[in-house]
Design a protein around this motif. Structure first.
Motif, short mmCIF file in Angstrom:
data_model
loop_
_atom_site.label_atom_id
_atom_site.label_comp_id
_atom_site.label_asym_id
_atom_site.label_seq_id
_atom_site.Cartn_x
_atom_site.Cartn_y
_atom_site.Cartn_z
N ALA A 99 0.39 5.00 5.05
CA ALA A 99 0.12 6.43 4.92
C ALA A 99 -1.23 6.78 5.55
N ASN A 100 -1.27 6.69 6.87
CA ASN A 100 -2.49 7.02 7.61
C ASN A 100 -2.12 7.56 8.99
N ILE A 101 -3.07 8.24 9.62
CA ILE A 101 -2.89 8.67 11.00
C ILE A 101 -3.08 7.41 11.86
N SER A 102 -2.25 7.26 12.88
CA SER A 102 -2.32 6.07 13.73
C SER A 102 -3.75 5.83 14.22
N GLY A 103 -4.19 4.58 14.11
CA GLY A 103 -5.53 4.23 14.58
C GLY A 103 -6.59 4.29 13.50
N GLN A 104 -6.28 4.99 12.38
CA GLN A 104 -7.23 5.04 11.26
C GLN A 104 -6.93 3.90 10.29
N PRO A 105 -7.92 3.53 9.45
CA PRO A 105 -7.66 2.46 8.49
C PRO A 105 -6.56 2.87 7.49
N SER A 106 -5.81 1.87 7.03
CA SER A 106 -4.77 2.12 6.03
C SER A 106 -5.41 2.49 4.70
N ALA A 107 -4.79 3.44 4.00
CA ALA A 107 -5.27 3.81 2.66
C ALA A 107 -4.75 2.78 1.66
N THR A 108 -5.65 2.20 0.88
CA THR A 108 -5.21 1.18 -0.08
C THR A 108 -4.98 1.77 -1.47
N ILE A 111 0.85 -1.19 0.00
CA ILE A 111 0.00 0.00 0.00
C ILE A 111 0.89 1.25 0.00
N TRP A 112 0.29 2.42 -0.14
CA TRP A 112 1.06 3.67 -0.11
C TRP A 112 1.70 3.82 1.27
N GLN A 117 0.00 7.29 -8.70
CA GLN A 117 -1.13 8.03 -8.12
C GLN A 117 -2.46 7.71 -8.79
N TYR A 118 -2.42 7.34 -10.06
CA TYR A 118 -3.68 7.11 -10.79
C TYR A 118 -4.04 5.63 -10.86
N ASP A 119 -3.27 4.80 -10.19
CA ASP A 119 -3.58 3.37 -10.15
C ASP A 119 -4.55 3.15 -9.00
N ASN A 120 -5.78 2.82 -9.33
CA ASN A 120 -6.81 2.64 -8.30
C ASN A 120 -7.00 1.19 -7.87
N THR A 121 -6.03 0.33 -8.24
CA THR A 121 -6.08 -1.05 -7.77
C THR A 121 -5.74 -1.04 -6.29
N PRO A 122 -6.66 -1.48 -5.43
CA PRO A 122 -6.37 -1.43 -3.99
C PRO A 122 -5.16 -2.28 -3.62
N GLY A 123 -4.25 -1.70 -2.85
CA GLY A 123 -3.09 -2.44 -2.37
C GLY A 123 -3.48 -3.31 -1.18
N LYS A 124 -2.66 -4.32 -0.93
CA LYS A 124 -2.91 -5.21 0.22
C LYS A 124 -1.67 -5.21 1.10
N PRO A 125 -1.85 -5.23 2.42
CA PRO A 125 -0.69 -5.30 3.32
C PRO A 125 0.09 -6.60 3.10
N SER A 126 1.34 -6.60 3.52
CA SER A 126 2.19 -7.78 3.35
C SER A 126 1.86 -8.86 4.37
N ILE A 127 2.37 -10.05 4.10
CA ILE A 127 2.39 -11.12 5.10
C ILE A 127 3.46 -10.70 6.10
N ILE A 128 3.23 -10.92 7.39
CA ILE A 128 4.25 -10.60 8.38
C ILE A 128 4.62 -11.88 9.13
N MET A 129 5.92 -12.10 9.23
CA MET A 129 6.43 -13.30 9.87
C MET A 129 7.55 -12.93 10.83
N GLU A 186 7.12 -17.75 12.93
CA GLU A 186 5.67 -17.78 13.14
C GLU A 186 5.04 -16.65 12.35
N PHE A 187 3.84 -16.87 11.84
CA PHE A 187 3.12 -15.84 11.10
C PHE A 187 2.42 -14.91 12.08
N LEU A 188 2.57 -13.62 11.88
CA LEU A 188 1.84 -12.64 12.67
C LEU A 188 0.66 -12.11 11.87
N ARG A 189 0.80 -12.12 10.54
CA ARG A 189 -0.32 -11.73 9.66
C ARG A 189 -0.15 -12.49 8.36
#
Length: 193
Positions: free
Chosen positions: A138-147, A31-32, A168-180, A189-192
């Motif tokens: 790219a978000n204020i802490s506690g708010q949802p991540s911008a995709t 994501i951004w 900037q003009y790519d509107n394909t929503p990004g996805k967070p990474s896998i976290i290990m 161990e997987f955390l996400r």
């Protein structure tokens, strides 16, 4: 596979901003993100301040290839390289024994999350910068991540030093990474997922 065109001027502006201790708003393989020089404590502090993020929460850094890991992690379990090669989705690995990074970028337990990035803009920027870059949503802490770029809060856009044009003009929503989390012994161990 055709890689999207990356404007040299866009890279140069982002590069100058990073070198001068500034903050960039940039697209990644997930994501951004808000980014800065991960070795500059003052720049890292600006990221925490902008996000309103608790200083005890760690950040993650991006590298352009796994050969750089040894510069920022004391002991890299051999399995780390296999994991990086195995996953077809972006993978953030949390390593013990972080080194050569801004102290405020490292978690209190000495760990650091690192992602080897596969993204045309990030790859070129990291290769030219020759240092790791902080990447935090790219978000204020506690708010949802911008995709997408359009979802990023104006407060963020107004308070970074440079906004990357690429993506900037790519509107394909990004996805967070896998976290290990990876132990020096090689246990993980997987955390996400």
């Amino acid at each position: 596979m055709n890689r999207p065109f990356v404007d040299k001027e866009d890279i140069n502006q982002a590069l100058e901003t990073l070198k001068n201790g500034g903050l960039i708003l940039y697209p990644t393989d997930t994501i951004w993100g808000i980014g800065c020089d991960a070795t500059n404590p003052d720049a890292v502090e600006k990221v925490f301040a902008l996000k309103g993020r608790d200083l005890s929460k760690s950040m993650l850094v991006l590298l352009h290839n796994e050969n750089q890991l040894a510069s920022y992690v004391r002991e890299i379990p051999e399995v780390a390289y296999e994991l990086i090669d195995t996953f077809d989705r972006p993978l953030t690995i949390i390593y013990s024994g972080a080194k050569n990074l801004a102290p405020n970028a490292i978690a209190q337990d000495g760990t650091i999350g690192i992602r080897i990035v596969d993204h045309p803009f990030c790859q070129q920027l990291l290769q030219r910068f020759k240092k790791p870059i902080i990447s935090t949503s790219a978000n204020i802490s506690g708010q949802p991540s911008a995709t997408t770029f359009d979802q990023i809060d104006d407060l963020i856009k107004e308070n970074v030093d440079y906004i990357v044009k690429f993506g900037q003009y790519d509107n394909t929503p990004g996805k967070p990474s896998i976290i290990m989390k990876l132990d020096p012994s090689g246990k993980f161990e997987f955390l996400r997922k």
